[in-house]
Structure formats: structure tokens, C-alpha cells
Design a protein around this motif. Sequence first.
Motif, mmCIF file in Angstrom:
data_model
loop_
_atom_site.group_PDB
_atom_site.id
_atom_site.type_symbol
_atom_site.label_atom_id
_atom_site.label_comp_id
_atom_site.label_asym_id
_atom_site.label_seq_id
_atom_site.Cartn_x
_atom_site.Cartn_y
_atom_site.Cartn_z
ATOM 1 N N TYR A 172 0.803 -1.212 0.000
ATOM 2 C CA TYR A 172 0.000 0.000 0.000
ATOM 3 C C TYR A 172 0.842 1.272 0.000
ATOM 4 C CZ TYR A 172 -4.357 -2.537 0.781
ATOM 5 O OH TYR A 172 -5.434 -3.349 0.639
ATOM 6 N N HIS A 173 2.071 1.196 0.453
ATOM 7 C CA HIS A 173 2.929 2.383 0.430
ATOM 8 C C HIS A 173 3.071 2.908 -1.003
ATOM 9 C CE1 HIS A 173 6.074 5.176 1.617
ATOM 10 N NE2 HIS A 173 6.771 4.756 0.584
ATOM 11 N N PHE A 174 3.050 2.015 -1.964
ATOM 12 C CA PHE A 174 3.239 2.381 -3.365
ATOM 13 C C PHE A 174 1.903 2.576 -4.075
ATOM 14 C CE2 PHE A 174 6.747 -0.313 -1.958
ATOM 15 C CZ PHE A 174 7.775 0.606 -2.047
ATOM 16 N N TYR A 175 1.022 1.602 -3.955
ATOM 17 C CA TYR A 175 -0.309 1.644 -4.574
ATOM 18 C C TYR A 175 -1.211 0.656 -3.873
ATOM 19 C CZ TYR A 175 0.506 4.458 -8.765
ATOM 20 O OH TYR A 175 0.748 5.487 -9.633
ATOM 21 N N LYS A 176 -2.485 0.961 -3.891
ATOM 22 C CA LYS A 176 -3.471 -0.023 -3.466
ATOM 23 C C LYS A 176 -3.582 -1.040 -4.608
ATOM 24 C CE LYS A 176 -7.523 2.431 -5.274
ATOM 25 N NZ LYS A 176 -7.844 1.560 -6.358
ATOM 26 N N PRO A 177 -4.183 -2.213 -4.358
ATOM 27 C CA PRO A 177 -4.360 -3.164 -5.461
ATOM 28 C C PRO A 177 -5.157 -2.522 -6.608
ATOM 29 C CG PRO A 177 -4.836 -4.216 -3.364
ATOM 30 C CD PRO A 177 -4.666 -2.738 -3.089
ATOM 31 N N LEU A 178 -4.733 -2.800 -7.831
ATOM 32 C CA LEU A 178 -5.360 -2.214 -9.014
ATOM 33 C C LEU A 178 -6.016 -3.294 -9.867
ATOM 34 C CD1 LEU A 178 -2.374 0.068 -10.141
ATOM 35 C CD2 LEU A 178 -4.401 0.775 -8.864
ATOM 36 N N THR A 179 -7.095 -2.919 -10.542
ATOM 37 C CA THR A 179 -7.688 -3.810 -11.539
ATOM 38 C C THR A 179 -6.783 -3.786 -12.767
ATOM 39 O OG1 THR A 179 -8.973 -2.071 -12.601
ATOM 40 C CG2 THR A 179 -10.027 -3.242 -10.733
ATOM 41 N N ALA A 180 -6.990 -4.707 -13.685
ATOM 42 C CA ALA A 180 -6.192 -4.745 -14.908
ATOM 43 C C ALA A 180 -6.345 -3.439 -15.689
ATOM 44 C CB ALA A 180 -6.599 -5.937 -15.765
ATOM 45 N N GLU A 181 -7.560 -2.902 -15.716
ATOM 46 C CA GLU A 181 -7.808 -1.659 -16.447
ATOM 47 C C GLU A 181 -7.055 -0.489 -15.795
ATOM 48 O OE1 GLU A 181 -10.400 -3.674 -15.316
ATOM 49 O OE2 GLU A 181 -10.719 -4.637 -17.256
ATOM 50 N N GLU A 182 -7.088 -0.422 -14.466
ATOM 51 C CA GLU A 182 -6.374 0.650 -13.761
ATOM 52 C C GLU A 182 -4.876 0.553 -13.993
ATOM 53 O OE1 GLU A 182 -9.194 1.413 -9.849
ATOM 54 O OE2 GLU A 182 -7.895 -0.347 -9.895
ATOM 55 N N LEU A 183 -4.360 -0.670 -14.000
ATOM 56 C CA LEU A 183 -2.932 -0.863 -14.240
ATOM 57 C C LEU A 183 -2.553 -0.391 -15.642
ATOM 58 C CD1 LEU A 183 -0.218 -1.889 -13.263
ATOM 59 C CD2 LEU A 183 -0.856 -4.160 -14.100
ATOM 60 N N GLU A 184 -3.345 -0.741 -16.629
ATOM 61 C CA GLU A 184 -3.070 -0.293 -17.994
ATOM 62 C C GLU A 184 -3.080 1.226 -18.073
ATOM 63 O OE1 GLU A 184 -2.058 -1.778 -20.821
ATOM 64 O OE2 GLU A 184 -1.832 -3.546 -19.563
ATOM 65 N N GLU A 185 -4.041 1.856 -17.397
ATOM 66 C CA GLU A 185 -4.114 3.320 -17.394
ATOM 67 C C GLU A 185 -2.862 3.920 -16.750
ATOM 68 O OE1 GLU A 185 -6.715 6.606 -15.077
ATOM 69 O OE2 GLU A 185 -7.854 5.018 -16.091
ATOM 70 N N LYS A 186 -2.407 3.344 -15.647
ATOM 71 C CA LYS A 186 -1.200 3.842 -14.968
ATOM 72 C C LYS A 186 0.016 3.695 -15.875
ATOM 73 C CE LYS A 186 -2.988 4.590 -10.834
ATOM 74 N NZ LYS A 186 -3.289 5.925 -10.408
ATOM 75 N N LYS A 187 0.114 2.557 -16.572
ATOM 76 C CA LYS A 187 1.252 2.349 -17.473
ATOM 77 C C LYS A 187 1.255 3.384 -18.589
ATOM 78 C CE LYS A 187 1.362 -1.912 -18.864
ATOM 79 N NZ LYS A 187 1.383 -3.351 -19.126
ATOM 80 N N VAL A 188 0.075 3.682 -19.127
ATOM 81 C CA VAL A 188 -0.023 4.671 -20.192
ATOM 82 C C VAL A 188 0.372 6.045 -19.659
ATOM 83 C CG1 VAL A 188 -1.649 5.898 -21.696
ATOM 84 C CG2 VAL A 188 -1.728 3.412 -21.548
ATOM 85 N N LEU A 189 -0.130 6.393 -18.472
ATOM 86 C CA LEU A 189 0.221 7.695 -17.877
ATOM 87 C C LEU A 189 1.725 7.787 -17.625
ATOM 88 C CD1 LEU A 189 -2.700 8.200 -15.340
ATOM 89 C CD2 LEU A 189 -2.342 9.402 -17.502
ATOM 90 N N CYS A 190 2.330 6.710 -17.126
ATOM 91 C CA CYS A 190 3.776 6.738 -16.884
ATOM 92 C C CYS A 190 4.554 6.866 -18.182
ATOM 93 C CB CYS A 190 4.214 5.455 -16.144
ATOM 94 S SG CYS A 190 3.664 5.427 -14.429
#
Length: 142
Positions: A118-136
Amino acid sequence: MKGGSFGQYLQSCLDDFNTICNNLLKLKDIAITIALDDFGTGYSSFLYLKNLPIDKVKIAKEFVQGITGEYGRKSQVIINSIISLAKEIDIDVVCEGVETSRQVDYLLKAQCKYAQGYHFYKPLTAEELEEKKVLCAHSHTP
């Protein structure tokens, strides 16, 4: 034991272990990374590190969360030992359950390269993870 001898039971376990090992090797052949989860608890064993084609060992969160608690020194020694052992046999280490900056600081000093929690991120759904990767990816473009 019902329906068989102890020797037959042991042979069955060994056959299952060999099947598991062969299946893991097939997965590695197609570039899948194998991680041993919750190391240090339950059924995890040093024999798995020795006999299975493991790429990563994930140290159980109970040890990480205990770094600063009542048994902090014991947790630290256990974590340091696992990290040292894993380096010697070319296995990466991931520390699970990281929730505080103090835990991160300790793990960095212990030369742990990977952590999750949790220090880094709460658990993410696959869609949320894809969105984070795109933003990064977009945030690092010149």
C-alpha cells in the motif's frame, strides 16, 4: 493410511513434485517468470528454492510489517538472511506488504530491489494498471 502403504504415498508425492517441476520448466521455456509467494510462512521451504526453477521469492508481509514492531530485530535478521541467500543463488527478492516509509528505508538499506504494498499503490484492476502504465509512459516522453 487407507488403501496403501506410506511408501506408496511418498512415491505419489515425489511424482507430483516432478510433474510440478517439469510444468514450471515448460513455463520458463516460454519466458514466464516463476515466483514463490509468501516465503517464510506455511508450506514454503528451502527445498523449493533448491529444487524448483524459481526466479523470484516474495518475502511474506508478516516479516516486512514486523520490521519496526515488537520483534523487529528478528524480522530484520530473517529478511536480511533471505535476501543474502537469494543473491547467492541468483533469485530476485520481492518484499510484500510494505506500508510505511520506515519499511522502505530499511529494505533499501538491506539491498532489497523490489517491494510491493500500500505504500506504493493499493491493489489495481487490470484496467487501472493499464491506465497507470499509459500515464507513466506519457510522462517520460521528451
